[in-house]
Enzyme design. Structure first.
Site, PDB file in Angstrom:
ATOM      1  N   SER A  10       1.960  -9.649  -0.542  1.00 42.33           N
ATOM      2  CA  SER A  10       1.610  -8.228  -0.476  1.00 42.33           C
ATOM      3  C   SER A  10       1.787  -7.601   0.890  1.00 42.33           C
ATOM      4  O   SER A  10       1.805  -6.374   1.009  1.00 42.33           O
ATOM      5  CB  SER A  10       0.175  -8.036  -0.965  1.00 42.33           C
ATOM      6  N   LYS A  30       0.822  -1.221   0.000  1.00 47.59           N
ATOM      7  CA  LYS A  30       0.000   0.000   0.000  1.00 47.59           C
ATOM      8  C   LYS A  30       0.854   1.269   0.000  1.00 47.59           C
ATOM      9  O   LYS A  30       0.434   2.304  -0.506  1.00 47.59           O
ATOM     10  CB  LYS A  30      -0.946   0.001   1.207  1.00 47.59           C
ATOM     11  N   GLU A  89     -10.038   5.407   3.230  1.00 47.16           N
ATOM     12  CA  GLU A  89     -10.813   4.320   3.820  1.00 47.16           C
ATOM     13  C   GLU A  89      -9.869   3.132   3.969  1.00 47.16           C
ATOM     14  O   GLU A  89      -8.866   3.047   3.251  1.00 47.16           O
ATOM     15  CB  GLU A  89     -12.000   3.966   2.924  1.00 47.16           C
TER      16      GLU A  89
END
Ligand SMILES: Cc1ncc(COP(=O)(O)O)c(C=O)c1O
Length: 411
Positions: A392, A102, A124
């Site tokens: 990830s 991210k 969010e």
């Protein structure tokens, strides 16, 4: 030699620009209230100019190298490979600062926010990783930050909520609907309608109205671009046979796929099968979704016969979304990528097997990809294949939940 850790990151490539108002085939678009159109146009223009500018790419590359810790390595998993009978390589996004892919997207969007002269970020978050990444970038850039998070996720991701508050962000628990990611997005959009003058909405995946799916894919393509070069070094000039990544909204998967689209590698996205595809309690929006419009874009969503959006279920908060990014919907309909799924229990199996064989504790999201591979090695994935899996994120955030599910105690 391959790309060494700490070597300067290169941001050179660009993928296909979606047509019209951000269409990937019949998917994508911009379905938003009138009041948001100017902000999306401003963002699109800012991104276009920035992405074409060497100065912006150099600035972002510098942050990715010196702050986020890129390039991340590709790790060869000898013991897991032996056990599964396929050669497993992991792209290690778990080793980035803040512990997941991210951060790649958020640093890009924070730089754009600064360029647009805005001073507040809203976001969010489901698993909390995107919220932590956004709060991190806000602290780094001196921006105000509000993060919307479903009340259910606030509870199951307590560690990340604590981290966000420590970083100076306000965390707003969202009680409406299923109190998960989809509801958090609704509240973030509502906030943005009223604050758009000075606020940038930092969306955390390849979802939402144009230009988000395109822009976030471009910020995440670093994962695939690096992995392709690293794999070629490890595999003597060859690409892996199969490239696997978990799919929530789809950002780590599309970033990975972007590096391999023009190769002959099979691209496989793994969705959350939750309690099983037949149970109705899952997050498999490509496998079981139908076309519709939600959160500003046309894509595939879990819906009732009447077109109501259904609640998604997954053991991992990051895969608990009833839709998927439009580019994945297009790749699925063209047949360029395949989408399969793994259940909660298979993800728990993936979590355990990677920890025990390789000393790497994965986040529950990519544990779905590992769990699927453990099931399909020798079947869907023929023995002897070379498989790249994008890891990830790391599993610290999920430790308490997994301990509870396994009936063990922390400490
Ligand atoms: C570690 C990790 N992997 C995957 C995801 C799923 O998101 P995406 O499909 O956009 O990569 C999340 C979302 O929170 C996450 O935290």
């Amino acid at each position: 030699m391959g790309i060494a850790r700490g070597a300067p990151v290169r941001l050179e490539g660009s993928g296909p620009v979606p047509t019209g108002l951000g269409r990937f085939g019949e998917f994508g678009g911009r379905f938003v209230p009138e009041s948001l159109v100017p902000a999306l146009e401003q963002l699109e223009e800012a991104f276009r100019v920035a992405w074409a500018s060497t100065e912006f790419r150099d600035e972002l590359a510098h942050l990715l190298t010196n702050y986020a810790g890129r390039p991340t390595p590709v790790t060869e998993c000898r013991r897991l490979s032996e056990r599964l009978g396929v050669r497993v390589l992991l792209k290690r996004e778990d080793l980035t600062h803040t512990g997941s892919h991210k951060i790649n997207n958020v640093l890009g969007q924070a730089l754009l926010t600064q360029r647009m002269g805005k001073h507040r970020l809203i976001a969010e978050t489901g698993a909390g990783q995107h919220g932590v990444a956004t709060a991190t970038a806000a602290a780094l850039f001196g921006l105000d930050c509000t993060v919307f998070m479903g009340a259910v996720d606030v509870e199951r991701q307590a560690l990340n909520v604590w981290r966000m508050r420590l970083l100076g962000a306000e965390v707003v628990p969202v009680e409406s609907g299923s109190a998960t990611l989809k509801d958090a997005i609704n509240d973030a959009l509502r906030d943005w309608v009223g604050t758009v003058e000075d606020t940038h909405y930092c969306i955390g995946s390849v979802v939402g109205p144009h230009p988000y799916p395109w822009m976030v894919r471009e910020f995440q393509r670093i994962v695939g671009d690096e992995a392709r070069e690293q794999c070629r070094t490890i595999l003597g000039g060859h690409d892996p046979d199969v490239v696997v990544a978990c799919v929530g909204g789809g950002s780590n998967a599309i970033g990975t796929f972007a590096g391999f689209l023009d190769t002959s590698a099979r691209l496989i996205g793994i969705e959350a099968a939750g309690l099983g595809l037949e149970s109705g309690q899952h997050g498999a929006s490509i496998t079981r979704g139908v076309p519709g419009v939600l959160h500003g874009a046309r894509s595939l969503f879990l819906q009732s016969e009447e077109g109501q959006i259904l609640e998604a279920h997954s053991i991992s908060a990051g895969l608990d979304y009833p839709g998927v990014g439009p580019e994945h919907a297009a790749l699925a309909s063209e047949g360029r990528a395949e989408y399969h799924s793994a259940t909660d229990d298979e993800a728990l199996g993936g979590f355990q097997v990677l920890s025990a064989t390789e000393g790497i504790v994965p986040a529950l999201e990519p544990a779905h990809a590992i769990g699927w591979l453990a099931r399909e090695a020798g079947h869907e994935v023929p023995s002897g294949s070379t498989v790249l899996v994008t890891l990830s994120g790391r599993g610290d955030k999920d430790a308490a939940q997994v301990a509870e599910r396994l009936g063990t105690e922390l400490g």
